[in-house]
Design a protein around this motif. Structure first.
Motif, PDB file in Angstrom:
ATOM      1  N   LEU A 142       0.824  -1.331  -0.139  1.00  0.00           N
ATOM      2  CA  LEU A 142      -0.044  -0.076  -0.128  1.00  0.00           C
ATOM      3  C   LEU A 142       1.046   1.350   0.032  1.00  0.00           C
ATOM      4  O   LEU A 142       0.706   2.213  -0.735  1.00  0.00           O
ATOM      5  N   LEU A 143       1.690   1.496   0.791  1.00  0.00           N
ATOM      6  CA  LEU A 143       2.561   2.293   1.015  1.00  0.00           C
ATOM      7  C   LEU A 143       3.545   2.556  -0.407  1.00  0.00           C
ATOM      8  O   LEU A 143       3.494   3.578  -1.013  1.00  0.00           O
ATOM      9  N   ARG A 144       3.913   1.553  -0.968  1.00  0.00           N
ATOM     10  CA  ARG A 144       4.639   1.614  -2.315  1.00  0.00           C
ATOM     11  C   ARG A 144       3.630   2.412  -3.416  1.00  0.00           C
ATOM     12  O   ARG A 144       4.118   3.195  -4.176  1.00  0.00           O
ATOM     13  N   HIS A 145       2.502   1.718  -3.395  1.00  0.00           N
ATOM     14  CA  HIS A 145       1.643   2.415  -4.605  1.00  0.00           C
ATOM     15  C   HIS A 145       1.201   3.828  -4.154  1.00  0.00           C
ATOM     16  O   HIS A 145       1.220   4.559  -5.099  1.00  0.00           O
ATOM     17  N   LEU A 146       1.160   4.179  -2.911  1.00  0.00           N
ATOM     18  CA  LEU A 146       1.018   5.600  -2.495  1.00  0.00           C
ATOM     19  C   LEU A 146       2.021   6.484  -2.998  1.00  0.00           C
ATOM     20  O   LEU A 146       1.819   7.551  -3.503  1.00  0.00           O
ATOM     21  N   ARG A 147       3.357   5.958  -2.734  1.00  0.00           N
ATOM     22  CA  ARG A 147       4.381   6.728  -3.165  1.00  0.00           C
ATOM     23  C   ARG A 147       4.402   6.901  -4.548  1.00  0.00           C
ATOM     24  O   ARG A 147       4.845   8.094  -4.793  1.00  0.00           O
ATOM     25  N   GLN A 148       4.296   6.052  -5.298  1.00  0.00           N
ATOM     26  CA  GLN A 148       4.294   5.775  -6.651  1.00  0.00           C
ATOM     27  C   GLN A 148       3.558   7.166  -7.216  1.00  0.00           C
ATOM     28  O   GLN A 148       3.807   7.796  -8.422  1.00  0.00           O
ATOM     29  N   ARG A 149       2.504   7.305  -6.667  1.00  0.00           N
ATOM     30  CA  ARG A 149       1.476   8.161  -7.386  1.00  0.00           C
ATOM     31  C   ARG A 149       1.324   9.594  -6.279  1.00  0.00           C
ATOM     32  O   ARG A 149       0.784  10.479  -6.479  1.00  0.00           O
ATOM     33  N   GLY A 150       2.132   9.761  -5.467  1.00  0.00           N
ATOM     34  CA  GLY A 150       2.327  10.890  -4.729  1.00  0.00           C
ATOM     35  C   GLY A 150       1.109  11.149  -4.056  1.00  0.00           C
ATOM     36  O   GLY A 150       0.707  12.255  -3.776  1.00  0.00           O
ATOM     37  N   MET A 151       0.699  10.121  -3.555  1.00  0.00           N
ATOM     38  CA  MET A 151      -0.696  10.234  -2.583  1.00  0.00           C
ATOM     39  C   MET A 151      -0.570   9.923  -0.917  1.00  0.00           C
ATOM     40  O   MET A 151       0.446   9.453  -0.681  1.00  0.00           O
TER      41      MET A 151
END
Length: 420
Positions: free
Chosen positions: A267-276
């Protein structure tokens, strides 16, 4: 040594039979051997009794051509294992000078006198290959005779594991003429039960010997361990890639990551990828969601915080859930989860607000069954969604799985969001 290996592991120690400790050694050795294509057929446990150990060895000799012993090498067990094996094979025990020196050095270092008992630990079966003990006293040994290979390992896992990995496995690989490369990969799944996943890929599991596919269950998720062997590393990797592709053509919808990752990390990785950014309102989970996220280092760039709102008063006063919702729908409702997610997103100014409310205990609440859980997901620019789950299990199990579902649903929302 003949290629059709039949391995038996004999664990020696009355404490295993009394249930005081679990036979984790046999589990460890079995996993290691399986990865090396060596089949374990039998696990035997026998108490600290020479007569019964002899009997167990005689049984093993009739059905196995590799016999691995753990335990019974220490000073307290009177060197039961090696004395019994030595007498069965008609061999003498001799002192291994290197082991004796390291035992003597140990006692000099800790400034304690050395007893005769400790000296006995340096005794080894004549003509055996010595497996050095770099984490304790008693050396291990391997003997090949009359078509059977015997390996004696110490009982304490802290001594046995490093000895087996450094000296035991290489001995077997050499004896079997194995010099191939071994590559392992773990595939992780969530949202599908172990038995369902196995049913979906049963023919692949049955049909594969290289790579091997081993399902492992744990804590509400399912993992598959793929292990491939080949002369070259590139080919071993290709075998694994092909197997992974075949598996995920069927169950790819539930796949979320590799090896040691967790749903929270993904989850953290996906948030980071999108700057969210994300924030949470936690009732049922009591802060467990934020605990999982903050256990991963450096999460402050994507995780803004959580409000643990266990009571209706706090849901209303701190979060701003409407009194009307709580009176008409109750705290355990999709409507309440929806407002909790939207309010926490507004309060923290994050891109995603996630909420958890439900019943983990044994008693029904507001006329709803235990295990009833609602998760709210408010994503900026999208309609808020709520998910109802019906989970079974212990109070703690329900809370843990709720958090995993939350991570899973948030990842799904993020990946669907960008797939459009």
């Amino acid at each position: 040594m003949h290629m059709a290996t039949k391995t038996e592991i004999i664990a020696v120690g009355s404490e295993l039979l009394l249930g005081q400790i679990v036979n984790s050694n046999a589990q460890f050795i079995s996993q290691q051997l399986a990865e090396n294509g060596i089949n374990v057929y039998y696990h035997t446990v026998v108490g600290d009794n020479p007569g019964r150990l002899k009997q167990a060895v005689k049984t093993a000799q009739e059905r196995s051509n590799i016999i691995v012993f753990t335990g019974g090498l220490g000073p307290t067990k009177d060197d039961l294992t090696k004395e019994t094996i030595a007498s069965l094979l008609g061999r003498k025990l001799t002192t291994d000078e290197e082991a004796l020196r390291s035992i003597e050095d140990y006692f000099v270092n800790v400034n304690r006198p050395m007893s005769e008992n400790n000296k006995k630990q340096a005794l080894v079966i004549e003509g055996s290959d010595i497996l050095k003990n770099e984490h304790g006293m008693a050396p291990g040994m391997a003997i090949q005779t009359d078509g059977i290979t015997y390996m004696l390992l110490p009982g304490p896992p802290s001594e046995m594991k490093p000895m087996f990995l450094k000296y035991g496995l290489p001995f077997f690989r050499k004896a079997l003429g194995r010099n191939d490369k071994i590559i392992s990969r773990v595939l992780r799944y969530f949202g599908i039960g172990e038995s369902q996943l196995e049913t979906d890929i049963q023919d692949l599991i049955d049909g594969q010997s290289n790579p091997t596919i081993a399902p492992l269950a744990g804590d509400g998720e399912v993992t598959l361990r793929l292990t491939a062997r080949h002369q070259t590393e590139a080919e071993a990797v290709k075998l694994i890639n092909d197997a992974e592709k075949a598996i995920n053509e069927r169950v790819g919808a539930f796949f979320y990551g590799y090896d040691q990752t967790t749903l929270a990390e993904e989850l953290l990785r996906h948030l980071r990828q999108r700057g969210m950014t994300i924030s949470a309102a936690e009732s049922l989970t009591g802060g467990l969601f934020s605990d999982q996220l903050t256990a991963v280092k450096g999460t402050s760039d994507v995780f803004k915080g959580t409000i643990v709102c266990y009571t209706n008063e706090v849901k209303e006063a701190m979060l701003g859930v409407s009194k009307k919702t709580l009176e008409e729908h109750g705290a355990v409702s999709g409507q309440c989860a929806l407002e909790m997610a939207e309010q926490i997103r507004k309060l923290t100014g994050s891109d995603i607000g996630i909420s958890f409310t439900g019943i983990a205990g044994e008693e029904p609440v507001e006329g709803k069954k235990p295990g009833t859980v609602y998760i709210g997901l408010a994503v900026k620019g999208r309609q808020t969604e709520t998910h109802q789950l019906l989970l079974a299990g212990s109070r703690n199990g329900i809370r843990k799985r709720t958090v995993k579902y939350g991570c899973h649903l948030a990842v799904k929302a993020l990946t669907e969001n960008t797939a459009e």
